[in-house]
Design a protein around this motif. Structure first.
Motif, PDB file in Angstrom:
ATOM      1  N   ILE A  14       3.254 -10.326  28.017  1.00  0.00           N
ATOM      2  CA  ILE A  14       2.896  -8.920  27.798  1.00  0.00           C
ATOM      3  C   ILE A  14       3.918  -8.004  28.459  1.00  0.00           C
ATOM      4  O   ILE A  14       4.279  -6.958  27.920  1.00  0.00           O
ATOM      5  CB  ILE A  14       1.466  -8.672  28.305  1.00  0.00           C
ATOM      6  N   PHE A  15       4.429  -8.438  29.616  1.00  0.00           N
ATOM      7  CA  PHE A  15       5.520  -7.698  30.242  1.00  0.00           C
ATOM      8  C   PHE A  15       6.696  -7.583  29.276  1.00  0.00           C
ATOM      9  O   PHE A  15       7.250  -6.505  29.067  1.00  0.00           O
ATOM     10  CB  PHE A  15       6.002  -8.438  31.497  1.00  0.00           C
ATOM     11  N   GLY A  16       7.066  -8.731  28.704  1.00  0.00           N
ATOM     12  CA  GLY A  16       8.175  -8.743  27.753  1.00  0.00           C
ATOM     13  C   GLY A  16       7.910  -7.819  26.589  1.00  0.00           C
ATOM     14  O   GLY A  16       8.783  -7.042  26.169  1.00  0.00           O
ATOM     15  N   VAL A  17       6.676  -7.872  26.071  1.00  0.00           N
ATOM     16  CA  VAL A  17       6.314  -7.019  24.943  1.00  0.00           C
ATOM     17  C   VAL A  17       6.486  -5.555  25.318  1.00  0.00           C
ATOM     18  O   VAL A  17       7.074  -4.761  24.582  1.00  0.00           O
ATOM     19  CB  VAL A  17       4.858  -7.306  24.516  1.00  0.00           C
ATOM     20  N   ALA A  64       8.902 -18.533  30.088  1.00  0.00           N
ATOM     21  CA  ALA A  64       9.762 -17.812  31.023  1.00  0.00           C
ATOM     22  C   ALA A  64      11.197 -17.774  30.514  1.00  0.00           C
ATOM     23  O   ALA A  64      11.839 -16.715  30.479  1.00  0.00           O
ATOM     24  CB  ALA A  64       9.696 -18.479  32.402  1.00  0.00           C
ATOM     25  N   ILE A  65      11.700 -18.944  30.090  1.00  0.00           N
ATOM     26  CA  ILE A  65      13.088 -19.003  29.597  1.00  0.00           C
ATOM     27  C   ILE A  65      13.249 -18.162  28.339  1.00  0.00           C
ATOM     28  O   ILE A  65      14.189 -17.372  28.203  1.00  0.00           O
ATOM     29  CB  ILE A  65      13.472 -20.470  29.317  1.00  0.00           C
ATOM     30  N   ALA A  66      12.305 -18.307  27.400  1.00  0.00           N
ATOM     31  CA  ALA A  66      12.430 -17.585  26.144  1.00  0.00           C
ATOM     32  C   ALA A  66      12.419 -16.082  26.389  1.00  0.00           C
ATOM     33  O   ALA A  66      13.189 -15.340  25.774  1.00  0.00           O
ATOM     34  CB  ALA A  66      11.298 -17.982  25.209  1.00  0.00           C
ATOM     35  N   LEU A  67      11.565 -15.635  27.308  1.00  0.00           N
ATOM     36  CA  LEU A  67      11.520 -14.202  27.584  1.00  0.00           C
ATOM     37  C   LEU A  67      12.815 -13.719  28.207  1.00  0.00           C
ATOM     38  O   LEU A  67      13.290 -12.621  27.890  1.00  0.00           O
ATOM     39  CB  LEU A  67      10.364 -13.888  28.521  1.00  0.00           C
ATOM     40  N   ILE A 120       2.531  -5.459  17.791  1.00  0.00           N
ATOM     41  CA  ILE A 120       2.873  -6.593  18.653  1.00  0.00           C
ATOM     42  C   ILE A 120       2.012  -6.626  19.921  1.00  0.00           C
ATOM     43  O   ILE A 120       1.667  -7.708  20.419  1.00  0.00           O
ATOM     44  CB  ILE A 120       4.386  -6.572  18.987  1.00  0.00           C
ATOM     45  N   VAL A 121       1.593  -5.470  20.435  1.00  0.00           N
ATOM     46  CA  VAL A 121       0.763  -5.476  21.640  1.00  0.00           C
ATOM     47  C   VAL A 121      -0.630  -6.024  21.317  1.00  0.00           C
ATOM     48  O   VAL A 121      -1.204  -6.824  22.061  1.00  0.00           O
ATOM     49  CB  VAL A 121       0.675  -4.067  22.251  1.00  0.00           C
ATOM     50  N   ARG A 122      -1.170  -5.599  20.156  1.00  0.00           N
ATOM     51  CA  ARG A 122      -2.480  -6.149  19.758  1.00  0.00           C
ATOM     52  C   ARG A 122      -2.390  -7.635  19.505  1.00  0.00           C
ATOM     53  O   ARG A 122      -3.314  -8.393  19.779  1.00  0.00           O
ATOM     54  CB  ARG A 122      -2.956  -5.446  18.491  1.00  0.00           C
ATOM     55  N   CYS A 123      -1.234  -8.046  18.970  1.00  0.00           N
ATOM     56  CA  CYS A 123      -0.979  -9.464  18.754  1.00  0.00           C
ATOM     57  C   CYS A 123      -1.152 -10.228  20.076  1.00  0.00           C
ATOM     58  O   CYS A 123      -1.805 -11.271  20.135  1.00  0.00           O
ATOM     59  CB  CYS A 123       0.470  -9.580  18.324  1.00  0.00           C
ATOM     60  N   ALA A 124      -0.569  -9.650  21.146  1.00  0.00           N
ATOM     61  CA  ALA A 124      -0.665 -10.294  22.454  1.00  0.00           C
ATOM     62  C   ALA A 124      -2.119 -10.364  22.903  1.00  0.00           C
ATOM     63  O   ALA A 124      -2.544 -11.345  23.526  1.00  0.00           O
ATOM     64  CB  ALA A 124       0.168  -9.532  23.477  1.00  0.00           C
ATOM     65  N   ASN A 136       9.582 -10.110  15.104  1.00  0.00           N
ATOM     66  CA  ASN A 136       9.748  -9.794  16.518  1.00  0.00           C
ATOM     67  C   ASN A 136       9.931 -11.090  17.313  1.00  0.00           C
ATOM     68  O   ASN A 136       9.152 -12.022  17.161  1.00  0.00           O
ATOM     69  CB  ASN A 136       8.506  -9.054  16.999  1.00  0.00           C
ATOM     70  N   ALA A 137      10.960 -11.128  18.141  1.00  0.00           N
ATOM     71  CA  ALA A 137      11.261 -12.378  18.848  1.00  0.00           C
ATOM     72  C   ALA A 137      10.086 -12.822  19.705  1.00  0.00           C
ATOM     73  O   ALA A 137       9.792 -14.015  19.827  1.00  0.00           O
ATOM     74  CB  ALA A 137      12.498 -12.195  19.721  1.00  0.00           C
ATOM     75  N   ILE A 138       9.383 -11.873  20.304  1.00  0.00           N
ATOM     76  CA  ILE A 138       8.248 -12.253  21.149  1.00  0.00           C
ATOM     77  C   ILE A 138       7.081 -12.732  20.294  1.00  0.00           C
ATOM     78  O   ILE A 138       6.310 -13.597  20.702  1.00  0.00           O
ATOM     79  CB  ILE A 138       7.870 -11.071  22.064  1.00  0.00           C
TER      80      ILE A 138
END
Lengths: 367, 214, 104
Positions: free
Chosen positions: B71-74, C78-81, B28-32, C29-31
């Motif tokens: 990326i923070f979220g990831v 922003a909202i989704a995260l 997932i990080v590479r995805c980002a 993955n949700a993101i």
């Protein structure tokens, strides 16, 4: 102009700029050591290259080149390799739109200032990737801190930049500099109280967004070993340093162009410099490029001076400074700068002459 | 083939390739990171089109803001098994077939579309001549001279035929209607409200802990 | 090869769009799903920008709508995260397949 000529000109400009960034990084590293030495009451480098140690950075560079390139076993190879290049690219791209003298700029852009801010915003990815890809706790913490800090400081920095833009009426750095031609009270630093304060606020934010001390939490040695570049060595590590010194010069270039009259000396009237531009173009360009670079170097020197003078903040203090102090200050300044001409016009009688020049409604694009 | 064409093919194909890599990559990080390259490539396409302001906004807001957030979220959620969540082979097969069909549908519908109903495109070759930021700014302020033909009603464009016939005096073009300024402001305020709302939603829930400890 | 015009830009935009749709469908993955949405929006703004360049009628509108798309994408992300992080806090997973309860 044919396509071939355009490609050739752009290639030459890019090569010149890369050389400039690398050479100024070499100079800055030497200067930083000398400044640090002077402030801490010692000599700094003295051996390599004679009395002033001016070959010290070259010696360092050779050492870095010869060093073994280590990638930790835990690291994500792809991201680890990518990080330094992304950081350097973001820092270098900003130079494309930075005018060193009248029409001496790699890329004439209508929105040069916005472009510079935008590409410098992408530099943070290199740091995040380095932090994550290293597979080390220290690096990850450093990367996350860096991301939070840089993204936060971008907001007041952009607001401060807007104030001279409001006065100038354009985002074109070439035009903004040209508007400040003549003696030094034409500089936007002295235009009105709000631009004067905006300069100091901008400079604080710029120091923070270059992750320089006292805001260098991303690489705080006492807590995080070396932050995001803990695991890097050799050439990859030096790319991070080139990026840091490159963006220091770039933000100083923005400050010089917006507030300090760009390439104008501030000592000769505009008519004289215009005459020089018409008749002695080569001399004009040489002098003005030298003046511009000298102004930027002075600002970079101030950043170093601050670094070796002030103690480092804590991470929560860094964020408080940005969000609770600098952001409201920047908003107030922007509001004040936009209200000032209105108030001046409506409250004062007509015979009081407006000292603030009115910007043209739609500045024409440079030809 | 001109320089612009060559650059378009390089940037465009890289963008498309990176978009495919976003889908294909499992990590997932590479995805980002592939998404970063896709967005930057899109900004490059905007610059190639001569839309400087749009490209810089894409870099500033999208790449420098939104993507850092993503990326923070990831990184906050990428722990253990969630770094690589795989879909089954059957799902992949269906997704690829559906994707190709969708692409075919779009391409075919594009080819059979009747573009003649749109006003003739007679635009100058050099994008820098006509498409710099000044035009967008004038458009935001409602200056009709930048867009001689309007496709939508009520936005800057040529005076309507009825007005022409009555021969009424036209107001000066630069102040005719500030067509997109209000929507632009509304969108900006909307973004601010949403960011505050998101910060509220995502904040650490301390109250429950306090209540539990009491 | 023909000179680059509206066609080529629209085709690139369509690639982004389709990749986004497939990404939304296939990521667990949700993101990752969120990234698919970003791709779709990008495809749309490429189309807007291409029309702004190649059709007189959309000269301003194309740019303005692409700008709106960028801003709305930022808001949406922003909202989704925020939702994803809340979901992660409550269920300790980001797998969208496990989000099957209606009542939290």
């Amino acid at each position: 102009m044919t396509a071939g000529t355009a490609v050739m000109i752009l290639t030459i400009a890019a090569i010149v700029l890369v050389t400039f960034v690398a050479l100024s990084a070499i100079f800055f590293i030497w200067l930083e050591r000398k400044v640090a030495g002077r402030i801490q009451d010692r000599l700094g480098p003295t051996r390599a290259g004679g009395k002033f140690g001016w070959l010290q950075t070259i010696a360092d560079g050779i050492k870095l080149l010869a060093k073994e390139d280590i990638i930790p076993a835990n690291a994500d190879q792809f991201l680890f390799r990518l990080g330094p290049y992304l950081a350097f690219t973001g820092s270098f791209l900003a130079y494309l739109a930075l005018p060193f003298s009248r029409d001496v700029v790699a890329l004439q852009m209508n929105i040069a200032l916005f472009f510079m801010l935008a590409v410098m915003a992408t530099e943070v990815f290199g740091v995040i990737l380095a932090g994550y890809g290293s597979g080390s706790k220290w690096a990850l913490f450093g990367g996350m801190r860096e991301a939070a800090q840089v993204v936060s400081y971008e907001v007041p920095m952009a607001l401060c930049v807007l104030i001279p833009v409001l006065v100038a009426g354009t985002l074109n750095l070439n035009v903004i500099s040209q508007q400040q031609a003549g003696l030094f009270w034409n500089w936007y630093l002295f235009h009105d109280p709000f631009t004067f304060l905006a300069f100091w606020t901008y400079f604080t934010c710029a120091t923070a967004s270059c992750k320089r001390a006292p805001f260098d939490l991303a690489e705080a040695e006492s807590e995080l070993v070396a932050g995001f570049h803990t695991e890097y060595s050799g050439l990859r590590w030096s790319f991070f340093f080139m990026a840091e010194y490159g963006s220091m010069f770039a933000v100083s270039g923005i400050a010089t162009t917006l507030f300090l009259g760009g390439w104008h000396t501030g000592l000769v009237p505009a008519a004289v410099s215009d005459w020089m531009y018409e008749n002695l173009w080569v001399l004009y360009v040489l002098v003005s490029v030298a003046v511009f670079i000298a102004k930027c170097w002075i600002l970079v020197f101030v950043m170093m001076w601050v670094r070796w003078t002030l103690p480092r903040l804590r991470i929560d203090q860094v964020m408080t400074t940005c969000l609770k102090y600098l952001l409201p200050i920047a908003c107030t300044l922007l509001l004040g700068a936009s209200l000032l001409p209105l108030v001046w016009h409506s409250l004062l009688p007509g015979w009081v002459k407006l000292p603030f020049r009115n910007p043209p409604a739609f500045p024409a694009a440079p030809r | 083939m001109s320089l612009g064409d060559i650059l378009f093919w390089i940037v465009g194909l890289m963008t498309a390739l990176c978009a495919v890599m976003v889908v294909v990559t499992q990590h997932i990080v590479r995805c980002a990171i592939w998404l970063l390259f896709t967005l930057a490539g899109t900004a490059g396409l905007f610059f190639l089109l001569g839309l400087d302001f749009l490209g810089a906004t894409q870099l500033f807001v999208y790449v420098g803001g939104t993507l850092v957030l993503v990326i923070f979220g990831v990184m906050l959620t990428a722990t253990g098994p969630f770094i690589q969540l795989r879909a089954g082979a059957g799902e992949w097969a269906i997704a690829i077939i559906v994707g190709l069909l969708l692409y075919g549908l779009i391409a075919v519908s594009w080819m059979f579309a009747d573009w003649s109903k749109l006003p003739e495109a007679a635009l100058p070759d050099d994008p820098k001549q006509m498409y710099h930021t000044e035009q967008l700014g004038r458009g935001l302020l409602g200056d009709t001279s930048v867009q001689p033909v309007s496709a939508l009603p009520g936005v800057p464009g040529k005076p309507r035929a009825a007005e022409k016939q009555t021969g009424k005096l036209q107001p000066p073009p630069s102040r005719q209607a500030s067509a997109y300024l209000l929507p632009f402001e509304i969108v900006s305020v909307h973004l601010l409200v949403v960011l505050i709302g998101a910060a509220y939603l995502a904040r650490a829930k301390r109250k429950r802990v306090v209540a539990a400890s009491q | 090869m023909a000179s680059v015009g509206l066609t080529q830009y629209l085709l690139i935009g369509a690639v982004l769009f389709v990749c986004g749709v497939v990404c939304m469908a296939i990521k667990r993955n949700a993101i990752g799903v969120l990234m698919g949405v970003e791709l779709v929006l990008n495809g749309a703004s490429v189309n807007f920008a291409a029309f702004a360049r190649f059709h007189e009628a959309f000269r301003v509108e194309g740019q303005v709508f692409a700008l709106f798309t960028i801003v709305l994408a930022a808001a949406e992300a922003a909202i989704a995260l925020a939702i994803v992080l809340n979901f992660y806090n409550n269920y300790l997973t980001v797998d969208v397949d496990s989000a099957e309860e209606l009542k939290g």
